[in-house]
Design a protein around this motif. Structure first.
Motif, short mmCIF file in Angstrom:
data_model
loop_
_atom_site.label_atom_id
_atom_site.label_comp_id
_atom_site.label_asym_id
_atom_site.label_seq_id
_atom_site.Cartn_x
_atom_site.Cartn_y
_atom_site.Cartn_z
N LYS A 36 64.13 5.49 59.94
CA LYS A 36 65.08 6.57 59.69
C LYS A 36 64.44 7.54 58.71
CE LYS A 36 69.33 7.70 57.38
NZ LYS A 36 70.17 7.25 56.27
N THR A 37 64.43 8.82 59.05
CA THR A 37 63.77 9.83 58.22
C THR A 37 64.80 10.73 57.53
OG1 THR A 37 63.53 11.25 60.18
CG2 THR A 37 61.67 9.83 59.61
N ILE A 38 64.32 11.51 56.55
CA ILE A 38 65.22 12.29 55.72
C ILE A 38 65.84 13.46 56.45
CG2 ILE A 38 64.03 11.64 53.60
CD1 ILE A 38 62.72 14.41 53.62
N ASP A 39 65.37 13.77 57.67
CA ASP A 39 65.95 14.87 58.44
C ASP A 39 67.00 14.41 59.43
OD1 ASP A 39 64.20 13.54 60.06
OD2 ASP A 39 63.13 15.31 60.79
N GLY A 40 67.45 13.14 59.31
CA GLY A 40 68.52 12.66 60.16
C GLY A 40 68.08 12.05 61.47
N HIS A 41 66.77 11.84 61.65
CA HIS A 41 66.27 11.21 62.87
C HIS A 41 66.19 9.70 62.72
CE1 HIS A 41 64.85 15.30 63.82
NE2 HIS A 41 64.72 14.88 65.07
N VAL A 42 66.44 9.01 63.82
CA VAL A 42 66.10 7.59 63.95
C VAL A 42 65.03 7.51 65.04
CG1 VAL A 42 66.92 5.27 64.47
CG2 VAL A 42 68.44 6.91 63.33
N SER B 28 67.68 7.14 50.90
CA SER B 28 68.06 6.93 52.29
C SER B 28 68.42 5.47 52.48
CB SER B 28 66.90 7.30 53.23
OG SER B 28 67.30 7.27 54.57
N SER B 29 69.30 5.20 53.42
CA SER B 29 69.66 3.83 53.74
C SER B 29 68.83 3.35 54.93
CB SER B 29 71.15 3.72 54.05
OG SER B 29 71.51 4.60 55.10
N ALA B 30 68.59 2.04 54.95
CA ALA B 30 67.79 1.45 56.02
C ALA B 30 68.67 1.09 57.21
CB ALA B 30 67.07 0.21 55.50
N PRO B 31 68.17 1.26 58.43
CA PRO B 31 68.90 0.78 59.60
C PRO B 31 69.05 -0.74 59.54
CG PRO B 31 67.06 2.23 60.21
CD PRO B 31 66.88 1.87 58.77
N TRP C 195 48.11 -0.25 64.19
CA TRP C 195 48.39 1.05 64.78
C TRP C 195 49.09 1.96 63.78
CZ3 TRP C 195 53.56 1.98 64.63
CH2 TRP C 195 54.47 0.93 64.85
N LYS C 196 49.06 3.25 64.07
CA LYS C 196 49.73 4.26 63.27
C LYS C 196 50.47 5.20 64.20
CE LYS C 196 47.51 7.77 61.34
NZ LYS C 196 46.69 8.60 60.41
N ALA C 197 51.70 5.56 63.84
CA ALA C 197 52.50 6.48 64.63
C ALA C 197 53.05 7.57 63.72
CB ALA C 197 53.63 5.76 65.35
N LEU C 198 53.46 8.68 64.31
CA LEU C 198 54.01 9.79 63.54
C LEU C 198 55.49 9.93 63.84
CD1 LEU C 198 53.47 12.18 61.62
CD2 LEU C 198 53.07 13.60 63.64
N SER C 199 56.31 9.81 62.79
CA SER C 199 57.75 10.04 62.94
C SER C 199 58.04 11.51 62.64
CB SER C 199 58.53 9.12 62.00
OG SER C 199 58.24 9.40 60.65
N SER C 200 59.30 11.88 62.64
CA SER C 200 59.68 13.29 62.51
C SER C 200 59.53 13.82 61.09
CB SER C 200 61.12 13.50 62.98
OG SER C 200 62.01 12.71 62.20
N ASN C 201 59.58 12.93 60.07
CA ASN C 201 59.49 13.39 58.70
C ASN C 201 59.32 12.19 57.77
OD1 ASN C 201 60.58 14.93 56.06
ND2 ASN C 201 60.18 16.44 57.65
N GLU C 202 59.43 12.43 56.48
CA GLU C 202 59.28 11.38 55.47
C GLU C 202 60.38 10.32 55.62
OE1 GLU C 202 59.01 11.12 50.56
OE2 GLU C 202 59.87 12.90 51.54
N SER C 203 60.00 9.07 55.42
CA SER C 203 60.97 7.98 55.42
C SER C 203 61.03 7.38 54.02
CB SER C 203 60.60 6.91 56.45
OG SER C 203 59.32 6.38 56.21
N LEU C 204 62.24 7.29 53.47
CA LEU C 204 62.44 6.74 52.13
C LEU C 204 63.03 5.34 52.16
CD1 LEU C 204 63.86 9.91 50.31
CD2 LEU C 204 61.56 8.95 50.11
#
Length: 383
Positions: free
Chosen positions: A155-161, A187-190, A133-142
């Protein structure tokens, strides 16, 4: 891709290198501290070395590998995800996602998760690389995802989890903190701990969220922004927080490292430090790679400094990995350094290749795995 207004990213390597060494090039860039010879106290043995993709190429992406069972998974910026046997290095499969990948891999419960520059999250079958499957998060994840059997957290670069179902990728919940306009490109990983997740943000805040619905259980300021200019006020938590027993350790850029109680968020100790590379801990030590490429060892119980190894200054070291009696870091010239946990002296050194190492080495069953910037994967033991 969703665009975040007024969000500017800057390389942590660029910032740290302009403030940490007495060796400078003509353009005022500090030169890596020259390596000095020492009597080797242990023998490093190379088990295998293979190419799995193109790696991060010229970007400072931390494309950390992941291990599940007898397989190690790697990602490459060009969209490649690869699986190799951990004992032989033999290729098991390699697929192309069709988009630029920006995160390392996460492996759990038969799935491999990777994040893309466009905000896509991919779930692949560990056995063959088939996209499930593929899902769309709010922005880029590093940063790599965190996952258990029920959900995967991005966790994305715009502060979303973003929490997604591991079954079909449907969105379960979302949490957001307001991030500063200027942040490090990292970015740090959860970190999942029981029925909660620990998340560090670019504003210097550390939060414990409930896995069921993302509610805040506690929130702690690890470091407050200081100074007048935006670059002085950067306190990103880009080193992955770690959970050891009932304690949480977290560090910020231009701020502090702190030890907290996992249950309440109460602070046990803190120490001024600037770090974006990484933290590791055992029962007695906490190891931190700082922004100057010094390696520190703290007493885990009290927070006192056991030792500081400064002879790798400006070499852009990775986060530390614990390997038996040693702590290991890689550097920008592709060297691995084995260092005594007890007093910080050098024990052994090898060069993997010249492309450099950005991702923290991974230790599994007393074998160290390292992924280079040009996409080579290698395995080592030490005797």
């Amino acid at each position: 891709m969703k665009i975040i207004k007024n969000l500017f990213l800057i390389s942590a390597v660029t910032l740290s290198l302009n403030a940490c060494s007495s060796f400078f090039d003509k353009d005022n860039t500090p030169l890596p501290t020259p390596l000095t010879s020492f009597p080797a106290e242990a023998k490093v043995r190379a088990l295998w070395y293979t190419s799995t993709g193109v790696g991060s190429t010229n970007e400072d992406l931390k494309l950390t590998p992941a291990i599940a069972g007898t397989t190690i998974f790697t990602t490459s910026k060009n969209g490649t995800v690869a699986a190799n046997d951990i004992q032989t290095g033999k290729s098991l499969w390699s697929i192309h996602t069709g988009t630029e990948i920006s995160s390392g891999a996460t492996a759990n419960a038969g799935l491999v998760y990777v994040g893309s520059r466009d905000g896509d999250v991919y779930a692949l079958d560990q056995s063959n690389g088939k996209m499930l499957w593929k899902a769309l998060s709010s922005n880029e994840s590093l940063a790599p995802a965190a996952a258990n059997n029920r959900l995967v957290l991005i966790k994305t670069i715009d502060g979303h989890v973003n929490a997604f179902s591991t079954i079909d990728g449907r969105s379960l919940w979302q949490y957001q903190q307001t991030e500063p306009n200027l942040i490090l490109r990292g970015s740090s990983a959860p970190q999942i701990a029981h029925d909660s997740v620990i998340v560090g943000f670019e504003n210097g805040e550390l939060a414990k969220l409930g896995l069921r619905d993302g509610h805040v259980q506690w929130q702690k300021t690890i470091a407050d922004p200081q100074g007048i200019f935006a670059v002085q006020r950067m306190v990103d938590i880009d080193a992955d927080p770690i959970v050891v027993g009932s304690r949480v350790y977290a560090a910020t850029y231009q701020g502090r490292i702190a030890a907290l109680d996992l249950s309440s968020g109460e602070e046990f100790w803190n120490h001024d430090i600037s770090s974006y590379a990484g933290i590791a801990s055992d029962s007695t030590h906490v190891f931190v790679s700082d922004a100057k490429s010094h390696l520190w060892a703290f007493n885990a119980a009290k927070g006192t400094v056991n030792w500081e190894q400064s002879q790798l200054a400006a070499r852009t070291i990775t986060g530390p990995a614990i390997m038996g009696r040693y702590v290991v870091v890689g550097d920008a010239e592709g060297f691995l350094h084995w260092i005594s946990k007890e007093d910080g002296h050098f024990v052994a050194r090898v060069q993997v290749n010249k492309s450099g190492i950005t991702a923290t080495p991974l230790v599994y069953n007393n074998v160290l795995y390292v992924y280079t910037k040009d996409g080579h994967l290698a395995a080592y033991t030490i005797e």
